[in-house]
Each structure stands twice: as structure tokens, then as C-alpha cells.
Design an enzyme around this catalytic site. Sequence first.
Site: not given
Length: 367
Positions: A335, A43, A332
Site C-alpha cells: 500500500h 484496501s 507497507d
Amino acid sequence: MASNFLFLLLRLFSFFFFSTFRGFTLRVAEARVVPAMYVFGDSLVDVGNNNYLQFSFAKANFPHNGIDFPTKTPTGRFCNGKNAADLLAEKMGLPTIPPYLSMASKSNNLTLFLNGVNFASGAAKIFKDTNQQHPQSISFGEQVDYYLAVQKELVQKLGASKAQTHLSKSLFPIVIGSNDIYTYFGSSINNRTSPQQYVNSMAAALKQQVKRLYDYGGRKFVIVGVALVGCTPYERNEQTNQECNADVNQMAAKYNGVLVSMLKNLKSELKGINYSYFDGYSVMHNFIQKPAAYGFAEVKAACCGLGKLNADAPCLPFATYCSNRSDHLFWDRTHPTEAAHRIFVDRILYGPLQYTFPINVQKLVAV
């Protein structure tokens, strides 16, 4: 009057002709540092592949993700703006590298393939996902499978020699491993496998896939070590004192050590391979120890989320988010912000040697 107009046209034509063939094309050639980038990972560098996975919960195609992206819309990037894959592509003079699954159904992808492809997938691991019926992500090996399909098309359209030249000069960034470490602590694997055995198997599996990429054209690799992932807001939120998870960090450091040794061996095994290893663990440690030196005011709490440290929930549409994204390390609960990604990419490109070895990416592209 007519002769003056004709003279003006000739002057304009001369200007554009010589600008195009002496100046403009030269500037374009200088701007594009490498022919393409073929990106693999999780991600941290996913640009939207998971949007196409029907059953995946690992998606970021909803607000408030993308709030600082040029389009101001969520794209599938787990970030408030651009991530490291986008920023590295910019530095290489390349257009935005598209997600592979957005291109897979199109009939003629050669032009796009020539600029590069992003195969990264949120929640991806080096090891294959055990739930193959409803996969949450595209494992590293499956990403390499997709690359082989791209390489095959490049060979068909360009010919074997030109395709090999193109690929040998392109960059192959690989950013993966964090989710494998999280899995170790979140499953029963740790009951039957020691940390050292597990990280050894991680590095061995990564090596196998890098060799496959080498066999099909890859020569310049950017390998990013696992960062200080025990210090994410999510991990801190799980601790009673909101400190970093020392066990997770220790395992990340252990894996990085094995990874560095593996890469050194690989260099001696494969003719013509070159790589730049980035020590994201140490750079992130610096962020946390001396945040002001890097422009950060908040390195523990997430910008977007709910509850303690904004880490009780992901960055969902009903979550709150900070107005000062650029001074947060984390967007977040797991990340980084675009601001953090920018610093990471600058270090990846320019070093110094303590963070990028044996060479930085600026030197790698010149090899």
C-alpha cells in the site's frame, strides 16, 4: 452606558447576521463541491469496514498504521495516514466519510448517509469471495448491496425525487481490481482461463455492478484503473532480482485497456451517466521512473515491515518503520504512503487529460 451596550449588541448581531446569511453560508456552499461521496473498493480506500469482519485477516486496526493520521491511532486504514478516499472527500468539502459497517447498527443514519458512505473493504475483489462461511472481505457486489440499503433509506426519508437529485450530484468513486489480478496468479484459475478471458470477465462483472448503481441513483463515477501492482515491495521481494513482476503488470495493463473500452460503451448505453477514468498505472510508472520529480527517495522498499525491502512481513506492531514516511512511495509491502495518495488525488482531480479521461474530476463535478 446602557444605550452604548445596546448599540454594541445590535452591531454584533448585525455583523453575525449578515456574515451568516451573506458570507459564511456562501463560503460553505463554495466549500462543499458535491452533496456526498459513496465509495467502493479495496484496501486502497478502506477506512475501517474490515474492523467489523470477525474472521478477516485483512485488517489494519493496529500499530504502526495510522501513525500520521490526525488521531495518531490505527483506524483500519492500510496507510500511515489518510488514504485517497479521505483526501478526495476533503477536496470535495465533505467531512470524513465513515465506514458503512460502523453505521449499520445505528438507528438514525440519515444525516451521515447524506454526507456519504464508504463501503470499501481490504482484500475486496470484483468477483465474490469463494469462502462465504468466513469471508475475508466484502466483494464489490456485496458493497453495492449495502449501497442499495442506504439508497432505500434516503428515498424513505427524503422522498424519491429529492433522493434522486442528491445522488445524481454525488460522486461514486470505485477503486478495485488489484486483488482479482493477484488471485489469478495465486490460484488454479490460470490453468483454465486465459489472461484475456479473465480480464474480460472482470470488466463485465464491474459493468454489471456499475449499472446497478446507475439504476439506483448514481450518475457521476470516478473509476480508478489498476496501478502498476507488479512493482509493490511484496511482488519485488518474490523476484530473485527484486525487479517488478512483469506478468502481473502486463495483466493489469490488459485489464485497464478492457475497462476503458467498457466505460466508453457504458456511456453510450446509459442516459445521463458521466465518468472520469484515472490511469493510476501510468502515474505510478512515473513515480518509479523519476522518483525525485515527485519527492520520493525510495520507491522499491516499504517504509514499515521486516526483512528484504521491508516486505517479508506486513506492517505489524513489532515491525520497524522509517522516520521519513513522506519520501517513500510505499507504506507497507502493498500500500502507498499518504504522500503518494495525495499525488494520486491531485491527478484524479485536475488531470491532465493523459491521466484522467474523458474528463478529470474537477470537470466531472461541474457537469
